[in-house]
Structures are given as C-alpha cells and as structure tokens.
Design an enzyme around this catalytic site. Structure first.
Site, PDB file in Angstrom:
ATOM      1  CE  LYS A   1      29.768 -11.989 -10.507  1.00 22.67           C
ATOM      2  NZ  LYS A   1      31.146 -11.730 -10.926  1.00 22.67           N
TER       3      LYS A   1
ATOM      4  N   GLY B   1      33.114  -6.216 -26.799  1.00 20.35           N
ATOM      5  CA  GLY B   1      32.851  -5.490 -25.547  1.00 20.35           C
ATOM      6  C   GLY B   1      33.967  -4.527 -25.226  1.00 20.35           C
TER       7      GLY B   1
HETATM    8  P1  NAD Z   1      31.205  -3.347 -18.520  1.00 23.76           P
HETATM    9  O1  NAD Z   1      29.755  -3.302 -18.211  1.00 23.76           O
HETATM   10  O2  NAD Z   1      32.075  -2.211 -18.151  1.00 23.76           O
HETATM   11  O3  NAD Z   1      31.436  -3.597 -20.085  1.00 23.76           O
HETATM   12  C1  NAD Z   1      30.721  -4.528 -20.841  1.00 23.76           C
HETATM   13  C2  NAD Z   1      30.685  -3.979 -22.265  1.00 23.76           C
HETATM   14  O4  NAD Z   1      30.128  -4.984 -23.101  1.00 23.76           O
HETATM   15  C3  NAD Z   1      29.830  -2.725 -22.410  1.00 23.76           C
HETATM   16  O5  NAD Z   1      30.529  -1.752 -23.157  1.00 23.76           O
HETATM   17  C4  NAD Z   1      28.594  -3.216 -23.136  1.00 23.76           C
HETATM   18  O6  NAD Z   1      28.006  -2.222 -23.945  1.00 23.76           O
HETATM   19  C5  NAD Z   1      29.169  -4.351 -23.964  1.00 23.76           C
HETATM   20  N1  NAD Z   1      28.227  -5.373 -24.381  1.00 23.76           N
HETATM   21  C6  NAD Z   1      27.212  -5.926 -23.672  1.00 23.76           C
HETATM   22  N2  NAD Z   1      26.603  -6.862 -24.407  1.00 23.76           N
HETATM   23  C7  NAD Z   1      27.252  -6.927 -25.592  1.00 23.76           C
HETATM   24  C8  NAD Z   1      27.102  -7.710 -26.764  1.00 23.76           C
HETATM   25  N3  NAD Z   1      26.133  -8.616 -26.862  1.00 23.76           N
HETATM   26  N4  NAD Z   1      27.974  -7.527 -27.788  1.00 23.76           N
HETATM   27  C9  NAD Z   1      28.957  -6.602 -27.687  1.00 23.76           C
HETATM   28  N5  NAD Z   1      29.139  -5.807 -26.604  1.00 23.76           N
HETATM   29  C10 NAD Z   1      28.291  -5.973 -25.574  1.00 23.76           C
HETATM   30  O7  NAD Z   1      31.745  -4.721 -17.873  1.00 23.76           O
HETATM   31  P2  NAD Z   1      33.256  -5.106 -17.582  1.00 23.76           P
HETATM   32  O8  NAD Z   1      33.560  -4.795 -16.176  1.00 23.76           O
HETATM   33  O9  NAD Z   1      34.127  -4.600 -18.683  1.00 23.76           O
HETATM   34  O10 NAD Z   1      33.158  -6.702 -17.676  1.00 23.76           O
HETATM   35  C11 NAD Z   1      33.139  -7.367 -18.927  1.00 23.76           C
HETATM   36  C12 NAD Z   1      33.086  -8.869 -18.703  1.00 23.76           C
HETATM   37  O11 NAD Z   1      34.251  -9.265 -17.934  1.00 23.76           O
HETATM   38  C13 NAD Z   1      31.894  -9.361 -17.880  1.00 23.76           C
HETATM   39  O12 NAD Z   1      31.523 -10.653 -18.324  1.00 23.76           O
HETATM   40  C14 NAD Z   1      32.425  -9.445 -16.464  1.00 23.76           C
HETATM   41  O13 NAD Z   1      31.709 -10.350 -15.670  1.00 23.76           O
HETATM   42  C15 NAD Z   1      33.828  -9.934 -16.744  1.00 23.76           C
HETATM   43  N6  NAD Z   1      34.795  -9.622 -15.683  1.00 23.76           N
HETATM   44  C16 NAD Z   1      35.014  -8.349 -15.298  1.00 23.76           C
HETATM   45  C17 NAD Z   1      35.963  -8.079 -14.324  1.00 23.76           C
HETATM   46  C18 NAD Z   1      36.296  -6.668 -13.911  1.00 23.76           C
HETATM   47  O14 NAD Z   1      37.335  -6.463 -13.266  1.00 23.76           O
HETATM   48  N7  NAD Z   1      35.493  -5.662 -14.284  1.00 23.76           N
HETATM   49  C19 NAD Z   1      36.673  -9.120 -13.729  1.00 23.76           C
HETATM   50  C20 NAD Z   1      36.438 -10.425 -14.158  1.00 23.76           C
HETATM   51  C21 NAD Z   1      35.490 -10.667 -15.134  1.00 23.76           C
END
Ligand code: NAD
Length: 349
Positions: free
Chosen positions: A79, A179
């Site tokens: 990562k 989120g």
């Molecule tokens: P993203 O940045 O698109 O979305 C994250 C969202 O969470 C945003 O809308 C943000 O405003 C919101 N947020 C942040 N802090 C917050 C809080 N304290 N309370 C409420 N909302 C909050 O990210 P993503 O790609 O949707 O990823 C979300 C999670 O899933 C992360 O932990 C990421 O590591 C994990 N993840 C993502 C993927 C992927 O394919 N994108 C794959 C595996 C894991």
C-alpha cells in the site's frame, strides 16, 4: 525525488518518498510478496503527522496481504500513502514524482486507486511507471474498481442477513451506510435495487442530499450513524470506526461494509460477537476491488467472466468463515485470520 528505506520488523520493505519541489511526502509499504507481487492502492489524505501516514501504510499493506489471500489471488500485500489534501496538493508533478518511486520498486509493488485518487490520476502515474493498475485505457485496463468492490460488499450484506435473519432477501431491511463515496454510493444503488431502506451519513453534505433524493434515504449526523435502529451497518468511509465507544451504541444485528481496517483493534471483533452482532471481516467483504485490479496486474484474458467467478468464490469464502465462526463460537475475524494465515503458509512452503 528522494527514496529512503525505513527499517521494519514486520514488513519486507518500507520506503519514505520525498520531493520538496512539488511538496511530496509519502510512503510505500510492501508487507509480503509470498503470494506474488505486492498490490494495493495509493491513498492521499491530509494526515496530521508523518507517523500517522506511515502507520496507515503499514496497517493497510498488511491488510492487503490478507485481502489478496482471501480473494484467492496470486498477489502479495502492499500500500502507498501521500500526505496532503488531494484537492489542493495533487498535481501532475507530484503524481509523477511518486510514480517514479513506484517504478523504482521494479514491480515488487503495484499501485492502484484508493481514497483521494481517480482513474485519471492513475493515467498520470502510468506516464512514469509500468506498475500501475486501475487504468481506463490500455490492453488490460480494468477501470474504476469501486462498482466491483460494492458488488462484493452487497454479497456480504446478503450473507450476514442470511445468517442473522434466516433470509438473504433484503426487501424492507434497513441498512445504515457510513460514507457515500465511490464504494458507498455504488452499494446504495445495489441495496436500493434489492429493496432495502437506507440511513446514510457523510462529511460531504452534497452527497448526503443527493442520497436522500436518489435513494429516498434518511440522513443522520456523522456521530448519529452508530446508534440508529437498523438491521445491518455498512461502514464505507474510514477505518478504526468500530471501537468500544461505537460498538456499545450499535443497534444492528450485523456489520458488513467496504472500509478497510474497520476494527480499531483486533479485540473489538470479540466485543461485536459478545453483543450478538455478526461481523463480516472487512478484508473479505471488500475484496472485489482488488479482484478487478488483479486482472490488470496479472494480465487476465476474459476479465468479466474471471471477475464474476472470483466474486462467487469470495462469497463462498465469506460463507465458510461465517459458518465456521458460528460452529466454533468465535468471531468471524478470528476465523478469517486463520484462513489467510494457512493460505500464505501453504504457498510459502
Ligand atoms: P471515497 O473517497 O470515494 O469515499 C469516502 C467517502 O467517505 C467520502 O464521501 C467522504 O466524504 C466520506 N467520509 C470520510 N470520512 C467520513 C466520516 N468520518 N464519516 C462519514 N463519511 C466520511 O473512497 P472509496 O473509494 O469509496 O472508499 C471507501 C472505503 O472503502 C475506504 O476505506 C477504502 O479504503 C475502502 N475500499 C475501497 C475500495 C475501492 O474499490 N474504491 C476497495 C476496497 C476498499
């Protein structure tokens, strides 16, 4: 651009990357290459301190080792993180400097999107490194992994529903979603299609408003999401949100979401189990994204069919973990750790 190795007792290789000209400070953490080249996304966040960014990279890369093993991929765990607000600090120059550091790892680490990154950013990285996935163009381009990640989480939500309510059908079930970003939004779409009712929160008020309009979701405050009366909680924002304080507030029967490292510490899995809340281990639930990314890293022909098969296998793995946990009377997180440890040990032998 300067790369310096950081000593680590737990990880194969860790690097600090700095380029003062463009304000870049970041880390690349390679936890394990036992199963294959280390793969895991690049995250950009305004970490308050360098130690916090390094800790995140170390924890997330270890989680990737487990996630890739659970998804049955020939990939190890890595990562990368960059310190700073993506809205203001992210420039082509910064991405290129970071990409050169990825290239310097000579394929032992493959990067892709994570929080704060987009397919367009991956295209910038690809100008300077071969070891980037999640691209929109190219022979094996796999694009945005989020819809596949959300599909895997949706399957996990159905699995925990089956175990806790005796029926995987989500019609009328209430799911609280923390989120509404790439993953959370796609998950809300799938849940709504399946007839679930949503309670949502996000720090971005515009996303919350959009969700209330698009999904007829009920909006709640950031800290209120833990105490809402719902069937299943889907954390899809940041890690560490399942802790003593929040677990005691939960009024749900299960947790299944996409955020990485949802448990603040391993023993929080036991707190959930003690409260009768079934926890779908995050690194299994959210493995869909890396399955999609793997098609690009491993140059898989027939991507769509391969991904579909792997998602079914991931769902079977989740079912086996939940059933075994029930049988043994332990937390699913403990069983999941055991499953991946055995996979890695078998491959290392
Ligand atoms: P993203 O940045 O698109 O979305 C994250 C969202 O969470 C945003 O809308 C943000 O405003 C919101 N947020 C942040 N802090 C917050 C809080 N304290 N309370 C409420 N909302 C909050 O990210 P993503 O790609 O949707 O990823 C979300 C999670 O899933 C992360 O932990 C990421 O590591 C994990 N993840 C993502 C993927 C992927 O394919 N994108 C794959 C595996 C894991």
């Amino acid at each position: 651009m300067n790369i310096t190795q950081v000593a680590s007792a737990t990880h194969e290789e860790v690097y600090r990357v700095e380029d003062a000209a463009c304000g870049l400070i970041g880390f690349i953490a390679i936890h394990s290459t036992v199963l294959g080249p280390a793969a895991g996304g690049l995250r950009m966040r305004p970490y308050a301190r360098e130690e916090a960014a390094l800790t995140d990279a170390l924890r997330l890369s270890e989680g990737m080792t487990y996630k890739n093993a659970a998804a049955g991929l020939r990939l190890g765990g890595g990562k990368a993180v960059i310190i700073g607000d993506p809205a203001t600090l992210k420039t082509p120059a910064l991405l290129h400097a970071f990409g050169r550091a990825v290239e310097a790892c000579e394929g032992r680490y493959w990067t892709a999107e994570d929080m704060g990154m987009s397919p367009a950013d991956m295209a910038e990285l690809a100008k300077v490194t071969r070891f980037v996935a999640g691209l929109s163009d190219g022979d094996f381009a796999s694009g945005d992994p989020s819809p596949i990640t959300a599909r895997g989480i949706f399957n996990a939500v159905r699995r925990v529903a089956l175990h806790q309510f005796g029926d995987a059908d989500l019609t009328g079930r209430i799911v609280s979603v923390q989120g509404l970003g790439n993953v959370g939004w796609n998950l809300c779409e799938l849940l709504t299609e399946a007839g679930a009712k949503l309670i949502v929160t996000d720090i971005d008020a515009a996303r919350v408003t959009a969700a209330t309009e698009t999904f007829a979701a009920q909006a709640v405050g950031l800290d209120d999401i833990y105490a809402v009366q719902a069937d299943i909680f889907a954390p899809c924002a940041i890690g560490g949100i399942l802790n003593e304080d929040t677990i005691s507030q939960l009024k749900v029967k299960a947790v299944a979401g996409g955020a990485n490292n949802q448990l603040a510490k391993p023993s929080d899995a036991d707190l959930l189990a003690q409260r009768g809340i079934l926890y779908a281990p995050d690194f299994v639930a959210n493995g869909g994204g890396i399955i999609n990314v793997a098609t690009e890293v491993l140059q898989i022909e027939g991507r769509v069919e391969w991904v579909a098969k792997k998602l079914v296998a991931l769902d079977d793995t989740m079912e086996a973990i939940l059933s075994e946990a029930e049988k043994q009377g332990v937390s699913p997180a403990a069983v999941a750790q055991d499953v991946v440890a055995k996979t890695i040990k078998a491959r290392a032998a």
